[in-house]
Design a protein around this motif. Sequence first.
Motif, mmCIF file in Angstrom:
data_model
loop_
_atom_site.group_PDB
_atom_site.id
_atom_site.type_symbol
_atom_site.label_atom_id
_atom_site.label_comp_id
_atom_site.label_asym_id
_atom_site.label_seq_id
_atom_site.Cartn_x
_atom_site.Cartn_y
_atom_site.Cartn_z
ATOM 1 N N PHE A 196 -68.684 -19.553 28.342
ATOM 2 C CA PHE A 196 -68.222 -19.654 29.724
ATOM 3 C C PHE A 196 -67.998 -21.097 30.167
ATOM 4 N N GLU A 197 -68.061 -22.041 29.231
ATOM 5 C CA GLU A 197 -67.877 -23.439 29.604
ATOM 6 C C GLU A 197 -66.480 -23.708 30.146
ATOM 7 N N ASN A 198 -65.471 -23.064 29.559
ATOM 8 C CA ASN A 198 -64.098 -23.308 30.024
ATOM 9 C C ASN A 198 -63.915 -22.880 31.469
ATOM 10 N N GLU A 199 -64.554 -21.768 31.859
ATOM 11 C CA GLU A 199 -64.465 -21.330 33.257
ATOM 12 C C GLU A 199 -65.104 -22.356 34.177
ATOM 13 N N ALA A 200 -66.244 -22.896 33.753
ATOM 14 C CA ALA A 200 -66.923 -23.899 34.578
ATOM 15 C C ALA A 200 -66.092 -25.167 34.696
ATOM 16 N N LEU A 201 -65.406 -25.539 33.623
ATOM 17 C CA LEU A 201 -64.634 -26.780 33.620
ATOM 18 C C LEU A 201 -63.310 -26.657 34.369
ATOM 19 N N PHE A 202 -62.880 -25.431 34.662
ATOM 20 C CA PHE A 202 -61.595 -25.279 35.345
ATOM 21 C C PHE A 202 -61.596 -25.993 36.690
ATOM 22 N N GLN A 203 -62.685 -25.873 37.429
ATOM 23 C CA GLN A 203 -62.790 -26.567 38.716
ATOM 24 C C GLN A 203 -62.639 -28.074 38.530
ATOM 25 N N MET A 204 -63.274 -28.610 37.483
ATOM 26 C CA MET A 204 -63.214 -30.047 37.246
ATOM 27 C C MET A 204 -61.817 -30.488 36.827
ATOM 28 N N LYS A 205 -61.150 -29.680 36.040
ATOM 29 C CA LYS A 205 -59.772 -29.992 35.645
ATOM 30 C C LYS A 205 -58.838 -29.926 36.848
ATOM 31 N N PHE A 206 -59.147 -29.018 37.767
ATOM 32 C CA PHE A 206 -58.394 -28.949 39.021
ATOM 33 C C PHE A 206 -58.501 -30.286 39.759
ATOM 34 N N TYR A 207 -59.736 -30.787 39.921
ATOM 35 C CA TYR A 207 -59.934 -32.070 40.591
ATOM 36 C C TYR A 207 -59.207 -33.190 39.834
ATOM 37 N N ALA A 208 -59.303 -33.155 38.505
ATOM 38 C CA ALA A 208 -58.657 -34.190 37.697
ATOM 39 C C ALA A 208 -57.146 -34.168 37.893
ATOM 40 N N LEU A 209 -56.570 -32.971 37.970
ATOM 41 C CA LEU A 209 -55.133 -32.844 38.196
ATOM 42 C C LEU A 209 -54.743 -33.458 39.542
ATOM 43 N N VAL A 210 -55.522 -33.154 40.579
ATOM 44 C CA VAL A 210 -55.207 -33.687 41.907
ATOM 45 C C VAL A 210 -55.283 -35.213 41.903
ATOM 46 N N LEU A 211 -56.338 -35.764 41.310
ATOM 47 C CA LEU A 211 -56.461 -37.230 41.265
ATOM 48 C C LEU A 211 -55.349 -37.851 40.439
ATOM 49 N N TRP A 212 -54.982 -37.213 39.336
ATOM 50 C CA TRP A 212 -53.887 -37.726 38.492
ATOM 51 C C TRP A 212 -52.595 -37.784 39.296
ATOM 52 N N ARG A 213 -52.297 -36.708 40.024
ATOM 53 C CA ARG A 213 -51.063 -36.683 40.817
ATOM 54 C C ARG A 213 -51.122 -37.695 41.962
ATOM 55 N N LEU A 214 -52.306 -37.939 42.496
ATOM 56 C CA LEU A 214 -52.432 -38.883 43.603
ATOM 57 C C LEU A 214 -52.368 -40.336 43.138
ATOM 58 N N PRO A 263 -60.556 -35.078 29.583
ATOM 59 C CA PRO A 263 -59.247 -34.421 29.608
ATOM 60 C C PRO A 263 -58.129 -35.355 29.164
ATOM 61 N N ASP A 264 -56.979 -34.763 28.868
ATOM 62 C CA ASP A 264 -55.779 -35.551 28.615
ATOM 63 C C ASP A 264 -54.632 -34.926 29.417
ATOM 64 N N GLU A 265 -53.458 -35.525 29.325
ATOM 65 C CA GLU A 265 -52.334 -35.054 30.139
ATOM 66 C C GLU A 265 -51.959 -33.614 29.818
ATOM 67 N N SER A 266 -52.022 -33.219 28.538
ATOM 68 C CA SER A 266 -51.648 -31.851 28.178
ATOM 69 C C SER A 266 -52.605 -30.840 28.810
ATOM 70 N N ASP A 267 -53.892 -31.191 28.884
ATOM 71 C CA ASP A 267 -54.871 -30.334 29.561
ATOM 72 C C ASP A 267 -54.461 -30.101 31.014
ATOM 73 N N LEU A 268 -54.129 -31.192 31.683
ATOM 74 C CA LEU A 268 -53.870 -31.091 33.115
ATOM 75 C C LEU A 268 -52.528 -30.424 33.395
ATOM 76 N N ARG A 269 -51.548 -30.607 32.506
ATOM 77 C CA ARG A 269 -50.282 -29.877 32.673
ATOM 78 C C ARG A 269 -50.507 -28.380 32.501
ATOM 79 N N SER A 270 -51.385 -28.026 31.576
ATOM 80 C CA SER A 270 -51.710 -26.607 31.383
ATOM 81 C C SER A 270 -52.372 -26.031 32.631
ATOM 82 N N VAL A 271 -53.270 -26.794 33.242
ATOM 83 C CA VAL A 271 -53.912 -26.348 34.479
ATOM 84 C C VAL A 271 -52.877 -26.196 35.583
ATOM 85 N N GLU A 272 -51.937 -27.121 35.650
ATOM 86 C CA GLU A 272 -50.895 -27.039 36.677
ATOM 87 C C GLU A 272 -50.073 -25.766 36.511
ATOM 88 N N ARG A 273 -49.691 -25.437 35.273
ATOM 89 C CA ARG A 273 -48.924 -24.209 35.038
ATOM 90 C C ARG A 273 -49.745 -22.981 35.431
#
Length: 279
Positions: A158-176, A199-209
């Motif tokens: 269940f680690e990936n589910e827990a990390l989704f929130q963090m990747k969400f934050y990372a995506l927002v900061l990356w875009r900002l 994370p890397d850019e591919s991770d965050l693009r996947s979260v965005e999709r």
Amino acid sequence: MQCPLLYRFRVIDKLPEAPSAAATRGTVVHAVLERVFDMPPGQRVAPRARAMVVREWERLLAKRPELAGLFRAEGPDEPGVDEERLAGWLAEAEALVERWFSLEDPGRLEPAERELFVETRLESGLRLRGVIDRVDVAPTGEVRIVDYKTGKAPGPRFENEALFQMKFYALVLWRLRGTVPRRLQLVYLGSGEVLTYDPDESDLRSVERKLVALWEAIRRATESGDWRPNPTRLCDWCDHKARCPEFGGTPPPYPLMIQPALPVELPEQARPGAAEPSP
């Protein structure tokens, strides 16, 4: 993602939910961990932090007096607050705060941001917003996003589910800010564990999709009124279990206008009776 019907009850129907002792304890502990950094580094020690728990509880209670009901004495002969239950609850919060000092040393940390509200709009037009517990910036400019959890760390499945929130934050900061955060860190005070991910850019693009697809599913369900329950072990703690069809309940009338589904226009060769295309 957890349960579409629960999303409907909370966001569309706006059904009230009773406060919980666990969530309230999390609010108090988060407030203490934020305010610890108001003190000079040399004073950021466990005994001082533990002593802040009662003060933060009293501050929260002043804003939300209904929380006193969490510790109301039971029985007609026992009016008022059950002091023993309240003391035990406060002791649990103090233990969580103290455990933090075994995981991180706040005397050696100087967060760039605490309780940071972030908001951005994706190219798709979808707006994202959230509140990050802590943002650390290294002298070299690398960014670490930190989130505190008062529960226990999830198992590997269940680690990936827990990390989704963090990747969400990372995506927002990356875009900002234009830079991918170097590290995501979940601090689990309940079990004394720290979960990290780089994370890397591919991770965050996947979260965005995934977010764009999720919002499209929400939009369709909003128009159709078709919100499906997703039964899990968490159902036992749901305030709306009595309204859920999975448990024999009936949801309240849908408060929005339902949009009729548009007929699907089939291509010519797929229509009934159409001739097969020649090879």
